[in-house]
Design an enzyme around this catalytic site. Structure first.
Site, mmCIF file in Angstrom:
data_model
loop_
_atom_site.group_PDB
_atom_site.id
_atom_site.type_symbol
_atom_site.label_atom_id
_atom_site.label_comp_id
_atom_site.label_asym_id
_atom_site.label_seq_id
_atom_site.Cartn_x
_atom_site.Cartn_y
_atom_site.Cartn_z
ATOM 1 N N HIS A 164 13.142 44.412 39.929
ATOM 2 C CA HIS A 164 12.152 44.106 38.855
ATOM 3 C C HIS A 164 13.371 42.985 37.550
ATOM 4 O O HIS A 164 14.189 42.592 38.420
ATOM 5 C CB HIS A 164 11.673 44.926 37.731
ATOM 6 N N HIS B 174 6.934 50.996 34.229
ATOM 7 C CA HIS B 174 7.784 49.943 33.681
ATOM 8 C C HIS B 174 6.836 49.512 32.484
ATOM 9 O O HIS B 174 6.124 49.174 33.004
ATOM 10 C CB HIS B 174 8.695 49.723 34.362
ATOM 11 N N ASP C 121 18.929 42.305 32.576
ATOM 12 C CA ASP C 121 19.710 43.509 33.072
ATOM 13 C C ASP C 121 19.585 43.646 34.719
ATOM 14 O O ASP C 121 21.407 43.674 35.013
ATOM 15 C CB ASP C 121 19.937 43.960 32.246
ATOM 16 N N HIS C 122 19.171 43.118 35.424
ATOM 17 C CA HIS C 122 19.101 42.772 36.577
ATOM 18 C C HIS C 122 18.682 41.675 37.438
ATOM 19 O O HIS C 122 19.468 42.188 39.031
ATOM 20 C CB HIS C 122 17.379 44.299 37.295
ATOM 21 N N HIS D 16 21.668 53.777 35.160
ATOM 22 C CA HIS D 16 21.327 53.030 33.948
ATOM 23 C C HIS D 16 22.295 54.293 32.552
ATOM 24 O O HIS D 16 20.880 54.176 32.377
ATOM 25 C CB HIS D 16 19.730 52.997 34.876
ATOM 26 N N HIS E 16 13.800 41.638 34.959
ATOM 27 C CA HIS E 16 14.778 42.232 33.200
ATOM 28 C C HIS E 16 15.773 41.460 33.768
ATOM 29 O O HIS E 16 16.425 41.625 34.760
ATOM 30 C CB HIS E 16 14.497 43.418 33.037
ATOM 31 N N ASP F 175 13.628 50.442 36.773
ATOM 32 C CA ASP F 175 13.342 50.949 34.973
ATOM 33 C C ASP F 175 12.256 51.768 35.587
ATOM 34 O O ASP F 175 11.169 51.396 36.091
ATOM 35 C CB ASP F 175 14.079 50.230 33.967
#
Length: 308
Positions: A63, A141, A67-68, A271, A65, A211
């Site tokens: 996805h 999510h 942090d990914h 995570h 976001h 997530d």
């Protein structure tokens, strides 16, 4: 086949955990690595492993976001100067990924010396990737987040050389040809090759989540059934199930309860929120079964091929 954790933390990194990135090592099988998510600094993380960027030919983004994905432009640029010249790369991910990468590279005046192909993923699609099949599943999510299920093809069983000798075929190059054929002929008789092989060895199955909240849908659990390794988020570790649900994440014990109705060999929780220190995690580990692990950065898990 090995699974390597490059980053095991949730949205904000800690001193001991970078944010989420993984390597599925299939070098022994197809001479490649699959990169799953690309957190900030992933190119530096790779320098602490034996992974060669030029052998990463497929990237799977769960996805969008930060942090990914924040490490992806840097990795793409570095790959261009680490043996990746003219070696094609395919990136799988949700809508918007191609546009973001393109804008980032354009704004930074970065040039790639290899072709990049984008696959815009959606729910319940299967891809053929270097002989593997990869299934997608849309998770629960705040934005579209996906699970990727990597399925290795089954391997042919062993050739029964005694049976071949019994019909007059002696060892030699023909054995390899026979094993890879559907039928073969000898002295005017046609034989079914399967009769001369042991049972096929099942391929391995690795299921990697982005997530998500806990999902109880039958089709989701069915897709996970029989996984050799399930990688699932556990942003929450201390039975804060309602809080996890409210923030569209998961709590470790709730996930385990949900998976009690399916068969799998090993589950890896990752995570992990930076609110937990290593003493907290050690105490939680002591309560878990041997088939359950909590990830740490640079953890390597070997996934053996299991014969029937």
């Amino acid at each position: 086949m090995k699974f390597t954790v490059l980053g095991s933390g949730a949205g904000i990194p800690s001193r001991t955990r970078n944010t989420q990135s993984y390597i599925l090592d299939v070098v022994e099988e197809i001479n490649q690595y699959f990169l799953i998510d690309a957190s900030e600094g992933v190119q530096h993380r790779i320098l602490h492993t034996t992974v060669r960027p030029s052998k990463i030919k497929h990237i799977f983004i769960t996805h969008l976001h930060g942090d990914h994905i924040y490490g992806l432009p840097g990795f793409l640029s570095s790959r261009a100067h680490q043996g990746g010249e003219d070696i094609p790369l395919t990136i799988y991910g949700p809508p918007g990924l191609k546009e973001w990468i393109g804008l980032t590279l354009k704004t930074s005046h970065s040039q790639l010396n290899y072709p990049v192909h984008y696959e815009e993923v959606s729910h319940n699609v299967q891809y053929e990737v270097e002989g593997f099949t990869v299934d997608t599943y849309l998770l629960d999510h705040t934005i579209d987040s996906y699970m990727y299920v990597f399925n290795e093809p089954e391997k042919l069983g062993k050739l029964n050389t005694d049976k071949l000798k019994a019909i007059g075929i002696q060892p030699g190059p023909s054995y390899k040809e026979i094993k890879n054929s559907g039928t073969f002929s000898h002295e005017g008789v046609t034989y079914d090759t399967k009769a001369f092989l042991s049972d096929p060895v099942p391929g391995r199955k690795v299921s990697v989540h982005g997530d998500t909240r806990v999902i109880t849908k039958p089709d989701y659990l069915s897709l996970l059934e029989g996984s050799d390794l399930i990688v699932h988020e556990a942003t929450y570790l201390e039975r804060e199930i309602e809080k996890a649900h409210m923030y569209f994440h998961s709590e470790i014990h709730n996930v385990l309860q949900n998976f009690s109705q399916i068969d799998y060999r090993k589950i890896l929780f990752s995570h992990i929120s930076n609110r937990y220190d290593e003493d907290d995690i050690r105490l939680i580990k002591e309560t878990l079964d041997e088939h359950v692990s909590i990830a740490h950065d640079y953890l390597e898990i070997t996934i053996p091929r299991i014969s029937l």
